[in-house]
Design an enzyme around this catalytic site. Structure first.
Site, PDB file in Angstrom:
ATOM      1  NE  ARG A 322      -2.716   2.652   3.069  1.00 27.32           N
ATOM      2  CZ  ARG A 322      -2.175   3.863   3.544  1.00 27.32           C
ATOM      3  NH1 ARG A 322      -1.043   3.273   4.173  1.00 27.32           N
ATOM      4  NH2 ARG A 322      -2.688   4.779   3.817  1.00 27.32           N
ATOM      5  CG  ASP A 380     -18.269   7.138  15.534  1.00 27.43           C
ATOM      6  OD1 ASP A 380     -19.453   7.318  15.815  1.00 27.43           O
ATOM      7  OD2 ASP A 380     -17.184   7.518  16.268  1.00 27.43           O
ATOM      8  CB  SER A 430     -17.346  -3.173  12.701  1.00 28.69           C
ATOM      9  OG  SER A 430     -17.275  -2.162  13.811  1.00 28.69           O
ATOM     10  CG  ASN A 431     -11.113   0.142  10.811  1.00 30.69           C
ATOM     11  OD1 ASN A 431     -10.545  -0.311  11.477  1.00 30.69           O
ATOM     12  ND2 ASN A 431     -10.702   1.039   9.910  1.00 30.69           N
ATOM     13  N   GLY A 455      -9.305  -4.816  14.565  1.00 30.69           N
ATOM     14  CA  GLY A 455      -8.474  -4.197  15.673  1.00 30.69           C
ATOM     15  C   GLY A 455      -7.378  -3.410  14.865  1.00 30.69           C
ATOM     16  CG  HIS A 483     -23.295 -21.330  16.610  1.00 28.03           C
ATOM     17  ND1 HIS A 483     -23.212 -22.175  15.582  1.00 28.03           N
ATOM     18  CD2 HIS A 483     -22.328 -21.309  17.497  1.00 28.03           C
ATOM     19  CE1 HIS A 483     -22.166 -22.953  15.986  1.00 28.03           C
ATOM     20  NE2 HIS A 483     -21.854 -22.402  17.173  1.00 28.03           N
ATOM     21  CG  ASP A 487     -19.956 -25.415  10.775  1.00 28.19           C
ATOM     22  OD1 ASP A 487     -18.795 -24.604  10.478  1.00 28.19           O
ATOM     23  OD2 ASP A 487     -20.521 -26.222  10.283  1.00 28.19           O
TER      24      ASP A 487
END
Length: 513
Positions: A322, A380, A430-431, A455, A483, A487
């Site tokens: 990058r 956000d 989701s960052n 994360g 679930h 699985d």
């Protein structure tokens, strides 16, 4: 004046209903909130209440007919108006006098199932001259911040709502004089000297004046509660903005506790300094996008059995790639972040594990697989958490995803993302690492079956193939899966494939079509 009663939204996605029973007939005098008819949708039997006092002059449907949402249901003569001067007296009609056209701007549909919105900010004021399509105000629904444009050029005569008030869809938002018209006060016409008080008195029935005119500002649910308790809403002191009456106000009034509540409110206003120093508190209603998110998350955790799977990804080589390409594409106006690589790698992995790109029906008897990979990204924003999605990632290059992602996230952060971009997602990223988190247990964006939280990237020591310790750029990822459908083995194998594309960017590039 005569006015059509427009059948309002009666459920998300409902466009028509059957008239089961009329509770009134032509010629009847009706009161505000009086039940008018029962209608049957494909989900439930709904009772429609009147919006104004008046006399019913015409029913547009017979019992058993199919009525259209947002179409006239019946016609009525509003209380306190005379038919002969209806065209002059009507505040919500066009008034044409010697070229003058005063027209109310009707708040249009601003989203499926949306019946009301909050006025966040007026971008014009009374007396301003408008151009066609000029932004007039920002309104907040329970899904997004929407900007309302003017339909015609002209001059703003009156704003019917104040900032922070709740406006109803299909009701007047503001009044304007259409461009090129002559103000009625300068026109010389017999209509001005009509022998009728309504012809010379400007109407002032706006939503902001309900309290002063003896009407209570309250939602249909609150009015229904008041009817059940036998409470006159006009006598209830409202605790909301502009005297808006809430359920707790009605309940307190019915129990005889309204006066102390009102007195306590006066004391709180009169002595703000003392309450602030004595460990006081304040209440804030949960509304708009935050309220919608609360409902969505509650439904998700209460109906979907979540399980979490965590893994560590080595991004050292991808970060180097990058950085090598970043400046080159920045000159072309492309903001190349890590996210487009994550999204494209996910799309490649979904081709081999389509079950993660599926949705299950309510009773968990059927799965729907989607060909398009509409990957959502949690943003956000200033109005709350929004999850717009990039459509068809399987057909887009990394650069195309990067370009679209930049536009989408910028719009979402301002709360101006379009409803179309918020619909149709099939899987979500989701960052959390952008803020500083490492591990999470994300809640699935129902009706999707999986979501992953990224994360933050950390420089940590790891052993290489020679047994030597070296610094590597590592990220913790946390999956939540449904679930009932997925699985642990499936999500582990999917993650291993996704991880391989990210850890070895060359293999991802070779897999591109």
């Amino acid at each position: 004046m005569k006015k059509d009663f427009i059948l309002p939204d009666i459920g998300e996605g409902i466009v028509e209903c059957e008239v089961v029973e009329w509770l009134i007939k032509e010629g009847d005098t009706i009161k505000e909130d009086q039940p008018v008819c029962d209608v049957m949708t494909d989900k439930a039997l709904v009772q429609i209440p009147a919006v104004y006092d008046g006399v019913v002059t015409k029913l547009y449907y017979q019992k058993g007919d199919i009525a259209k949402v947002h179409a006239p249901l019946f016609e009525m003569q509003l209380a306190g108006t005379a038919p002969a001067v209806a065209a002059v007296a009507a505040p919500h009609a066009q008034a044409a006098v010697s070229g003058t056209v005063l027209e109310d701007f009707i708040l249009p549909d601003i989203g499926e199932g949306i019946v009301e919105c909050e006025i966040v900010d007026w971008l014009v004021k009374e007396g301003d001259v408008l151009a066609e399509d000029q932004p007039v105000c920002d309104v907040m629904t329970d899904k997004a911040l929407v900007q309302i444009p003017a339909k015609h050029a002209g001059k703003v005569v009156k704003l019917y709502y104040a900032k922070g008030e709740i406006a109803k869809v299909h009701s007047p938002l503001f009044q304007q004089q259409i461009a090129g018209a002559i103000p009625a006060a300068t026109a010389s016409t017999p209509v001005q000297t009509a022998a009728c008080p309504l012809a010379t008195k400007a109407p002032t029935a706006t939503p902001a004046s309900f309290v002063s005119s003896g009407k209570a500002v309250a939602s249909p649910a609150v009015r229904r509660l008041a009817r059940e308790l036998g409470v006159d809403l006009t006598q209830v002191p409202g605790s909301g903005d502009k005297g808006r009456v809430y359920k707790q106000d009605v309940q307190a009034f019915a129990s005889g506790a309204a006066a102390p509540v009102q007195a306590a409110a006066v004391v709180a206003v009169a002595t703000p300094a003392s309450s602030a120093t004595a460990g006081g508190s304040r209440k804030e209603p949960i509304k708009g996008v935050k309220a919608a998110m609360a409902r969505q998350m509650m439904e998700s955790v209460s109906t979907i059995p979540h399980f979490t799977y965590c893994e560590e990804i080595d991004l050292t080589d991808l970060i180097a790639l990058r950085l090598q390409l970043k400046d080159q594409y920045a000159k072309q106006g492309v903001k190349l972040t890590m996210m487009p690589f994550f999204m494209k790698a996910m799309s490649l992995a979904l081709q081999q594990f389509p079950i993660l790109n599926s949705q299950v029906n309510a009773d968990c008897t059927e799965l729907t697989y989607f060909d398009d990979h509409n990957i959502g990204i949690a943003v956000d924003s200033k109005v709350g958490l929004l999850v717009p999605n990039i459509k068809g990632c399987q057909e887009k290059s990394i650069l195309q995803i990067a370009t679209e992602l930049t536009k989408l996230t910028e719009a979402a952060r301002e709360g101006r993302v379009s409803p179309a971009d918020l619909k149709g997602g099939t899987i979500t990223i989701s960052n959390i690492g952008a803020i500083g988190g490492t591990v999470a247990t994300p809640i699935i964006n129902k009706p999707e079956v999986a979501i992953v939280a990224l994360g933050k990237t950390q420089q940590l020591p790891r052993f290489n193939a020679k047994g030597e310790v070296e610094a590597r750029s590592l990220m913790q990822i946390s999956w939540s899966g449904d679930h009932r459908v997925i699985d642990g083995g499936t999500i582990a194998r999917f993650t291993n494939l996704w991880k391989s594309y990210l850890e070895q960017p060359a293999s991802m590039l070779l897999s591109l079509r």
